[in-house]
Write a protein that holds these residues in place. Structure first.
Motif, mmCIF file in Angstrom:
data_model
loop_
_atom_site.group_PDB
_atom_site.id
_atom_site.type_symbol
_atom_site.label_atom_id
_atom_site.label_comp_id
_atom_site.label_asym_id
_atom_site.label_seq_id
_atom_site.Cartn_x
_atom_site.Cartn_y
_atom_site.Cartn_z
ATOM 1 N N GLY A 18 7.435 7.035 -6.029
ATOM 2 C CA GLY A 18 7.164 6.353 -4.775
ATOM 3 C C GLY A 18 6.599 4.964 -4.995
ATOM 4 O O GLY A 18 6.947 4.005 -4.284
ATOM 5 N N LEU A 19 5.722 4.847 -5.989
ATOM 6 C CA LEU A 19 5.146 3.536 -6.317
ATOM 7 C C LEU A 19 6.234 2.563 -6.759
ATOM 8 O O LEU A 19 6.208 1.381 -6.401
ATOM 9 C CB LEU A 19 4.096 3.689 -7.416
ATOM 10 C CG LEU A 19 3.388 2.403 -7.852
ATOM 11 C CD1 LEU A 19 2.596 1.792 -6.705
ATOM 12 C CD2 LEU A 19 2.468 2.687 -9.049
ATOM 13 N N ALA A 65 -4.252 -1.814 -8.143
ATOM 14 C CA ALA A 65 -5.553 -2.478 -8.079
ATOM 15 C C ALA A 65 -6.631 -1.572 -7.517
ATOM 16 O O ALA A 65 -7.813 -1.748 -7.810
ATOM 17 C CB ALA A 65 -5.445 -3.743 -7.228
ATOM 18 N N GLY A 66 -6.217 -0.616 -6.676
ATOM 19 C CA GLY A 66 -7.204 0.258 -6.071
ATOM 20 C C GLY A 66 -6.626 1.559 -5.586
ATOM 21 O O GLY A 66 -5.433 1.648 -5.286
ATOM 22 N N ILE A 67 -7.492 2.564 -5.503
ATOM 23 C CA ILE A 67 -7.100 3.900 -5.043
ATOM 24 C C ILE A 67 -8.137 4.369 -4.026
ATOM 25 O O ILE A 67 -9.342 4.263 -4.267
ATOM 26 C CB ILE A 67 -7.054 4.885 -6.227
ATOM 27 C CG1 ILE A 67 -5.906 4.531 -7.168
ATOM 28 C CG2 ILE A 67 -6.926 6.324 -5.738
ATOM 29 C CD1 ILE A 67 -5.956 5.258 -8.489
ATOM 30 N N VAL A 68 -7.650 4.886 -2.893
ATOM 31 C CA VAL A 68 -8.544 5.402 -1.863
ATOM 32 C C VAL A 68 -8.149 6.840 -1.536
ATOM 33 O O VAL A 68 -7.014 7.100 -1.135
ATOM 34 C CB VAL A 68 -8.486 4.563 -0.575
ATOM 35 C CG1 VAL A 68 -9.527 5.077 0.427
ATOM 36 C CG2 VAL A 68 -8.717 3.085 -0.864
ATOM 37 N N VAL A 112 0.852 -1.197 0.000
ATOM 38 C CA VAL A 112 0.000 0.000 0.000
ATOM 39 C C VAL A 112 0.884 1.242 0.000
ATOM 40 O O VAL A 112 1.700 1.438 0.904
ATOM 41 C CB VAL A 112 -0.938 0.032 1.225
ATOM 42 C CG1 VAL A 112 -1.813 1.291 1.175
ATOM 43 C CG2 VAL A 112 -1.813 -1.210 1.272
ATOM 44 N N LEU A 113 0.721 2.052 -1.019
ATOM 45 C CA LEU A 113 1.399 3.343 -1.099
ATOM 46 C C LEU A 113 0.530 4.373 -0.387
ATOM 47 O O LEU A 113 -0.691 4.377 -0.548
ATOM 48 C CB LEU A 113 1.588 3.744 -2.559
ATOM 49 C CG LEU A 113 2.358 5.041 -2.814
ATOM 50 C CD1 LEU A 113 3.843 4.834 -2.561
ATOM 51 C CD2 LEU A 113 2.130 5.529 -4.246
ATOM 52 N N ILE A 114 1.158 5.228 0.407
ATOM 53 C CA ILE A 114 0.428 6.271 1.126
ATOM 54 C C ILE A 114 1.001 7.624 0.722
ATOM 55 O O ILE A 114 2.226 7.785 0.644
ATOM 56 C CB ILE A 114 0.586 6.118 2.652
ATOM 57 C CG1 ILE A 114 0.384 4.661 3.067
ATOM 58 C CG2 ILE A 114 -0.394 7.021 3.395
ATOM 59 C CD1 ILE A 114 0.899 4.374 4.451
ATOM 60 N N ALA A 169 -3.127 2.335 -3.504
ATOM 61 C CA ALA A 169 -2.596 3.637 -3.094
ATOM 62 C C ALA A 169 -3.680 4.383 -2.345
ATOM 63 O O ALA A 169 -4.840 4.421 -2.784
ATOM 64 C CB ALA A 169 -2.144 4.443 -4.310
ATOM 65 N N ILE A 170 -3.315 4.966 -1.201
ATOM 66 C CA ILE A 170 -4.250 5.786 -0.439
ATOM 67 C C ILE A 170 -3.608 7.149 -0.186
ATOM 68 O O ILE A 170 -2.389 7.279 -0.176
ATOM 69 C CB ILE A 170 -4.658 5.131 0.896
ATOM 70 C CG1 ILE A 170 -3.517 5.186 1.925
ATOM 71 C CG2 ILE A 170 -5.098 3.686 0.676
ATOM 72 C CD1 ILE A 170 -3.919 4.739 3.321
ATOM 73 N N GLY A 171 -4.443 8.159 0.025
ATOM 74 C CA GLY A 171 -3.906 9.486 0.288
ATOM 75 C C GLY A 171 -4.877 10.324 1.080
ATOM 76 O O GLY A 171 -6.099 10.123 1.008
#
Length: 258
Positions: free
Chosen positions: A118-119, A156-159, A52-54, A135-137
């Motif tokens: 970063g990813l 796969a997903g972004i939040v 998970v990228l933040i 990735a979330i932010g």
């Protein structure tokens, strides 16, 4: 008997010590810019696991985003808090933060380059399952991870947690490969209704698999206790919305990482 108890105590201590969230600052580059992010993972989890990228709020890589990375590590993910601003660039107040974040809000290509760097760090980590990445932010970071998706990044997903939803190039939404979850404060004055409507229209036209959850009574920055509790200022902590949004993120992850 005392000898047996001692052995059990030692074994328990060994397991306790072994099961620990490991953290480290990671220096990396995007072009000529030197960046420094924060990595966290639980060494009790064996083998590769989803990554998970933040992306941080407008104050940069600070204790808040580090805490979120550690929370994700405890859930079994390898988490990397990317640095968009650059090593040592840490705003001291809201004026500095506004000035720094504006550089990227007005130059979305630079924003995309920084977040993709970063990813790359996350995906190249030995513990990260490159087929299961999200990735979330938060706030500024929410805007940034949406730009990551619009750049065509393979996630796969972004939040987005109380992030800005505007886009300078709405047609780029067609590049989004994963699912999108926008977690939004229903009374957020910094992300007005017209911006929300434009975002929804953007997602629909691009055929994105998206969802939005709106938390009643919440304003901007509702997940950060440092935001205070005065809604009249436009940004304030909301404990219910904070907890609910975290659970919504976890449910989202269980779907995309199944």
């Amino acid at each position: 008997m005392k000898y047996l108890i001692s052995i059990i105590a030692v074994l328990f201590l060994a397991v306790t010590v072994q099961a620990e969230v490991r953290t480290e600052m990671v220096e990396y580059k995007q072009g000529d810019a030197v960046l420094e992010g924060y990595l966290a993972y639980d060494d009790a989890v064996k083998g590769k696991r989803p990554g998970v990228l933040i992306v941080h709020e407008w104050m940069g890589v600070n204790p808040y985003v580090k805490k979120r990375a550690e929370q994700l590590a405890k859930l079994g993910y390898v988490a990397f808090a990317a640095d968009i601003y650059g090593k040592g660039v840490r705003p001291k107040n809201s004026d500095e933060a506004a000035s720094e974040s504006k550089k990227y809000k007005t130059d979305r290509q630079l924003m995309r380059n920084r977040v993709n760097a970063g990813l790359d760090v996350l995906k190249n980590h030995k513990l990260a399952d490159t087929k299961k990445t999200a990735a979330i932010g938060y706030c500024f970071g929410g805007t940034t991870v949406l730009e990551l998706g619009r750049s065509g990044a393979d996630v796969a997903g972004i939040v987005s947690f109380h992030g800005g939803l505007d886009s300078l190039n709405p047609n780029d939404a067609k590049n989004i490969k994963g699912k999108v979850l926008a977690l939004h404060g229903g009374d957020d004055p910094f992300v007005p209704a017209e911006q929300v409507a434009a975002f929804q229209d953007e997602m629909r036209k691009a055929g994105v698999d998206w969802n939005m959850v709106v938390y009643g009574g919440a304003v901007h920055s509702f997940t950060n206790p440092d935001s205070g509790n005065d809604n009249s200022k436009g940004a304030a902590y909301n404990e219910k919305a904070d907890k609910r949004s975290w659970e919504d993120m976890k449910q989202f992850f269980s779907e995309i990482f199944k």
